[in-house]
Design a protein around this motif. Sequence first.
Motif, PDB file in Angstrom:
ATOM      1  N   SER A  63       1.051  -1.193  -0.131  1.00  0.00           N
ATOM      2  CA  SER A  63      -0.207  -0.068   0.367  1.00  0.00           C
ATOM      3  C   SER A  63       0.582   1.369   0.276  1.00  0.00           C
ATOM      4  CB  SER A  63      -0.922  -0.194   1.213  1.00  0.00           C
ATOM      5  OG  SER A  63      -0.099  -0.231   2.803  1.00  0.00           O
ATOM      6  N   SER A  64       2.284   1.559   0.097  1.00  0.00           N
ATOM      7  CA  SER A  64       2.576   2.059   0.238  1.00  0.00           C
ATOM      8  C   SER A  64       3.439   3.021  -1.274  1.00  0.00           C
ATOM      9  CB  SER A  64       5.080   2.377   0.506  1.00  0.00           C
ATOM     10  OG  SER A  64       3.996   1.145   1.870  1.00  0.00           O
ATOM     11  N   PRO A  65       3.343   4.076  -1.356  1.00  0.00           N
ATOM     12  CA  PRO A  65       4.208   4.301  -2.773  1.00  0.00           C
ATOM     13  C   PRO A  65       5.040   3.212  -3.384  1.00  0.00           C
ATOM     14  CG  PRO A  65       4.322   6.699  -0.938  1.00  0.00           C
ATOM     15  CD  PRO A  65       4.086   5.056  -0.014  1.00  0.00           C
ATOM     16  N   ALA A  66       4.466   3.479  -4.670  1.00  0.00           N
ATOM     17  CA  ALA A  66       5.776   2.133  -4.956  1.00  0.00           C
ATOM     18  C   ALA A  66       7.099   2.781  -5.049  1.00  0.00           C
ATOM     19  CB  ALA A  66       4.778   2.325  -6.794  1.00  0.00           C
ATOM     20  N   ALA A  67       7.807   4.167  -5.108  1.00  0.00           N
ATOM     21  CA  ALA A  67       9.102   4.293  -4.931  1.00  0.00           C
ATOM     22  C   ALA A  67       9.794   3.785  -4.329  1.00  0.00           C
ATOM     23  CB  ALA A  67       8.805   6.344  -5.059  1.00  0.00           C
ATOM     24  N   GLN A  73      15.256   0.388  -1.881  1.00  0.00           N
ATOM     25  CA  GLN A  73      14.224   1.644  -1.244  1.00  0.00           C
ATOM     26  C   GLN A  73      14.225   1.242   0.269  1.00  0.00           C
ATOM     27  OE1 GLN A  73      13.878  -0.373  -3.703  1.00  0.00           O
ATOM     28  NE2 GLN A  73      13.642   1.359  -5.562  1.00  0.00           N
ATOM     29  N   ALA A  74      13.923   0.357   0.752  1.00  0.00           N
ATOM     30  CA  ALA A  74      14.047   0.003   2.515  1.00  0.00           C
ATOM     31  C   ALA A  74      15.446   0.314   2.908  1.00  0.00           C
ATOM     32  CB  ALA A  74      13.217  -0.899   2.697  1.00  0.00           C
ATOM     33  N   VAL A  75      16.129   0.027   2.651  1.00  0.00           N
ATOM     34  CA  VAL A  75      17.881   0.741   3.207  1.00  0.00           C
ATOM     35  C   VAL A  75      18.090   2.312   3.255  1.00  0.00           C
ATOM     36  CG1 VAL A  75      19.875  -0.252   2.979  1.00  0.00           C
ATOM     37  CG2 VAL A  75      18.331  -2.304   3.059  1.00  0.00           C
ATOM     38  N   ALA A  76      17.874   2.217   1.544  1.00  0.00           N
ATOM     39  CA  ALA A  76      17.918   3.788   1.897  1.00  0.00           C
ATOM     40  C   ALA A  76      17.316   4.734   2.924  1.00  0.00           C
ATOM     41  CB  ALA A  76      17.476   4.490   0.606  1.00  0.00           C
ATOM     42  N   VAL A  77      16.446   4.384   2.743  1.00  0.00           N
ATOM     43  CA  VAL A  77      15.208   4.777   3.807  1.00  0.00           C
ATOM     44  C   VAL A  77      15.591   5.213   5.318  1.00  0.00           C
ATOM     45  CG1 VAL A  77      12.679   5.452   5.306  1.00  0.00           C
ATOM     46  CG2 VAL A  77      13.262   4.828   2.359  1.00  0.00           C
ATOM     47  N   PHE A 105      17.723   3.355 -13.381  1.00  0.00           N
ATOM     48  CA  PHE A 105      18.441   4.267 -12.069  1.00  0.00           C
ATOM     49  C   PHE A 105      17.402   6.026 -11.792  1.00  0.00           C
ATOM     50  CE2 PHE A 105      21.065   6.436  -9.369  1.00  0.00           C
ATOM     51  CZ  PHE A 105      21.426   5.794  -7.931  1.00  0.00           C
ATOM     52  N   ASP A 106      18.043   7.557 -13.163  1.00  0.00           N
ATOM     53  CA  ASP A 106      17.600   8.174 -12.639  1.00  0.00           C
ATOM     54  C   ASP A 106      16.104   8.274 -12.694  1.00  0.00           C
ATOM     55  OD1 ASP A 106      20.111   8.979 -12.459  1.00  0.00           O
ATOM     56  OD2 ASP A 106      20.264   9.310 -15.038  1.00  0.00           O
ATOM     57  N   VAL A 107      15.519   7.698 -12.517  1.00  0.00           N
ATOM     58  CA  VAL A 107      14.136   7.798 -13.451  1.00  0.00           C
ATOM     59  C   VAL A 107      14.031   6.949 -11.678  1.00  0.00           C
ATOM     60  CG1 VAL A 107      11.908   6.956 -13.562  1.00  0.00           C
ATOM     61  CG2 VAL A 107      13.537   7.710 -15.484  1.00  0.00           C
ATOM     62  N   ALA A 108      14.085   5.929 -11.460  1.00  0.00           N
ATOM     63  CA  ALA A 108      14.200   5.488 -10.075  1.00  0.00           C
ATOM     64  C   ALA A 108      14.270   6.145  -8.565  1.00  0.00           C
ATOM     65  CB  ALA A 108      14.287   3.901  -9.530  1.00  0.00           C
ATOM     66  N   ALA A 109      15.690   6.966  -9.153  1.00  0.00           N
ATOM     67  CA  ALA A 109      16.091   8.025  -7.614  1.00  0.00           C
ATOM     68  C   ALA A 109      15.613   8.879  -7.750  1.00  0.00           C
ATOM     69  CB  ALA A 109      18.214   8.069  -8.010  1.00  0.00           C
ATOM     70  N   ASP A 110      14.883   9.176  -8.858  1.00  0.00           N
ATOM     71  CA  ASP A 110      13.675  11.061  -8.974  1.00  0.00           C
ATOM     72  C   ASP A 110      12.775  10.745  -7.756  1.00  0.00           C
ATOM     73  OD1 ASP A 110      15.958  12.356 -10.585  1.00  0.00           O
ATOM     74  OD2 ASP A 110      14.955  12.392 -12.188  1.00  0.00           O
ATOM     75  N   ALA A 111      12.227   9.897  -8.230  1.00  0.00           N
ATOM     76  CA  ALA A 111      10.368   9.207  -7.470  1.00  0.00           C
ATOM     77  C   ALA A 111      10.581   8.828  -6.369  1.00  0.00           C
ATOM     78  CB  ALA A 111      10.537   8.020  -8.551  1.00  0.00           C
ATOM     79  N   PHE A 112      12.393   8.298  -5.573  1.00  0.00           N
ATOM     80  CA  PHE A 112      12.238   8.502  -4.294  1.00  0.00           C
ATOM     81  C   PHE A 112      12.621   9.257  -3.877  1.00  0.00           C
ATOM     82  CE2 PHE A 112      15.546   7.606  -1.677  1.00  0.00           C
ATOM     83  CZ  PHE A 112      15.138   6.108  -0.264  1.00  0.00           C
ATOM     84  N   ALA A 113      13.553   9.794  -4.089  1.00  0.00           N
ATOM     85  CA  ALA A 113      13.965  11.435  -3.939  1.00  0.00           C
ATOM     86  C   ALA A 113      12.703  12.588  -3.488  1.00  0.00           C
ATOM     87  CB  ALA A 113      14.740  12.379  -4.108  1.00  0.00           C
ATOM     88  N   ASP A 120      17.526  15.357   1.902  1.00  0.00           N
ATOM     89  CA  ASP A 120      17.821  16.606   0.535  1.00  0.00           C
ATOM     90  C   ASP A 120      17.461  15.497   0.188  1.00  0.00           C
ATOM     91  OD1 ASP A 120      19.922  18.344  -0.598  1.00  0.00           O
ATOM     92  OD2 ASP A 120      20.922  16.517  -0.423  1.00  0.00           O
ATOM     93  N   SER A 121      17.382  15.922  -1.588  1.00  0.00           N
ATOM     94  CA  SER A 121      17.355  14.988  -3.245  1.00  0.00           C
ATOM     95  C   SER A 121      18.769  14.071  -3.149  1.00  0.00           C
ATOM     96  CB  SER A 121      17.043  16.188  -3.815  1.00  0.00           C
ATOM     97  OG  SER A 121      17.108  15.261  -5.064  1.00  0.00           O
ATOM     98  N   ALA A 122      19.775  15.246  -3.204  1.00  0.00           N
ATOM     99  CA  ALA A 122      21.391  14.432  -3.670  1.00  0.00           C
ATOM    100  C   ALA A 122      21.216  13.634  -2.642  1.00  0.00           C
ATOM    101  CB  ALA A 122      22.530  15.814  -3.137  1.00  0.00           C
ATOM    102  N   THR A 123      21.255  13.247  -1.162  1.00  0.00           N
ATOM    103  CA  THR A 123      21.475  12.520  -0.279  1.00  0.00           C
ATOM    104  C   THR A 123      20.154  11.889  -0.702  1.00  0.00           C
ATOM    105  OG1 THR A 123      22.003  14.461   1.573  1.00  0.00           O
ATOM    106  CG2 THR A 123      21.507  12.211   2.137  1.00  0.00           C
ATOM    107  N   ALA A 124      18.985  11.698  -0.596  1.00  0.00           N
ATOM    108  CA  ALA A 124      18.285  10.827  -1.163  1.00  0.00           C
ATOM    109  C   ALA A 124      18.880   9.335  -2.306  1.00  0.00           C
ATOM    110  CB  ALA A 124      17.038  10.833  -1.514  1.00  0.00           C
ATOM    111  N   ARG A 125      19.573  10.462  -2.987  1.00  0.00           N
ATOM    112  CA  ARG A 125      19.589   9.721  -4.632  1.00  0.00           C
ATOM    113  C   ARG A 125      21.188   8.864  -3.937  1.00  0.00           C
ATOM    114  NH1 ARG A 125      18.375  11.219  -9.773  1.00  0.00           N
ATOM    115  NH2 ARG A 125      19.997  10.590 -10.711  1.00  0.00           N
ATOM    116  N   HIS A 126      22.061   9.070  -3.918  1.00  0.00           N
ATOM    117  CA  HIS A 126      23.108   8.840  -2.824  1.00  0.00           C
ATOM    118  C   HIS A 126      22.935   7.642  -2.247  1.00  0.00           C
ATOM    119  CE1 HIS A 126      27.169   8.092  -1.827  1.00  0.00           C
ATOM    120  NE2 HIS A 126      26.994   8.455  -0.079  1.00  0.00           N
TER     121      HIS A 126
END
Length: 392
Positions: A63-67, A73-77, A105-113, A120-126
């Motif tokens: 039920s969570s956002p696909a991104a 994604q779980a580890v990055a969060v 990856f760019d698409v997924a990283a943008d959606a994740f951020a 911070d968007s750059a940190t999220a992408r990293h």
Amino acid sequence: MDSRLSSLHSAISLASVAPGPLLWRLVSKEGFGRVLVAACDLPAGTLVCSERPLVVAPVAAASSPAALRGEAQAVAVALLESPVEAAALLCSPAHGEGSAEAVAFDVAADAFAAACPSHDSATARHWLGVASVNVHAAERPARGVLGLLTSMMQHDCTPSAHVTVGSEAGGSLLSLRTCRDVAQGEPLSISYVVSYQPTADRRAQLLSQHGFRCACHRCEQAPELVRCFVCHSCGEAPSSPVASDEGCRSLVCFGCGDTTSLDDESWAELLAAERSSDLGECMRRLHPYHHKMVAAYRSNIGRVPIAGGQRAEVYCQFADARIRLSGNPLDPLAAADLERAAVCYRAAGDAPSAARLFCSAEEGFVAHFGVGSLEAARCRKALSALQAARGP
């Protein structure tokens, strides 16, 4: 020892739970960076190291956002919310510029951020990048697990070691075991990609996802075992190209031993079968060990009837194909398929076949994980239950 390598050793020591002398060494190798090597000769099945994970993160619910769904994604969060200093020592992806993977990856990283607006968007992408190339997936429950030493192995298409994740109750410990004999100074390697696919596919994935062209022995010199055709001579045994070159028309049969150089017409028929979406056409030319057939059956295994041992026989074919590729009759992945086959035989009412395969699976698990492992104990328990049901 440079300061970065010294920091790595310090962080690894804090995470390690393996007793006794170190069986590994971290060295710097030109062109490869950090390389984990065997500190002494290691027999197959050796527990090289066991470490506490840096991060264990449950996979987001459906039920969570696909991104936000997925192990990486779980580890990055988790890293965004509670940064772990040692995770800064891990590498990020090296996608080939302009590759499909880089774009994806760019698409997924943008959606994740975008799904993490408080960070911070750059940190999220990293952190998503770090997690995507270092995470280990675990089940029951689904979770992403990030280690330190278990993120240091180099790639090999015929790896010398294998990483497993322990139970959640036990702390999701990460363990590295050898899957064949490893000589002192030899790299401890794992496969970064699915190994049961042809050289061209593996190389393309490695180049686009990790930024290098693989030149391991399997890619350069070994027969292309996963491109497996029905032998033209004996009509039933597996026959594979003697080299990994996509255009290699010399096939050697692993049953009758015949080596055949195919003419244009015969070669075209095999290529057509590889490209065909008609399963019947594929089955006439492609051996059940062919990577396309293995993938098709794995993705549809739930449709194969259990009755009559049909599904069990398919799992046995998976195990045979894996052993043929690895050359290890006690291959742990093959043992897992043999255990699945045993479960299916038991469900089909064929207790003798189930008992035989539980024994075979246990042997493989013991060789790789040890006699006290959960996997081996599970097989012994199932075997004892079968014997009790049979009676005196």
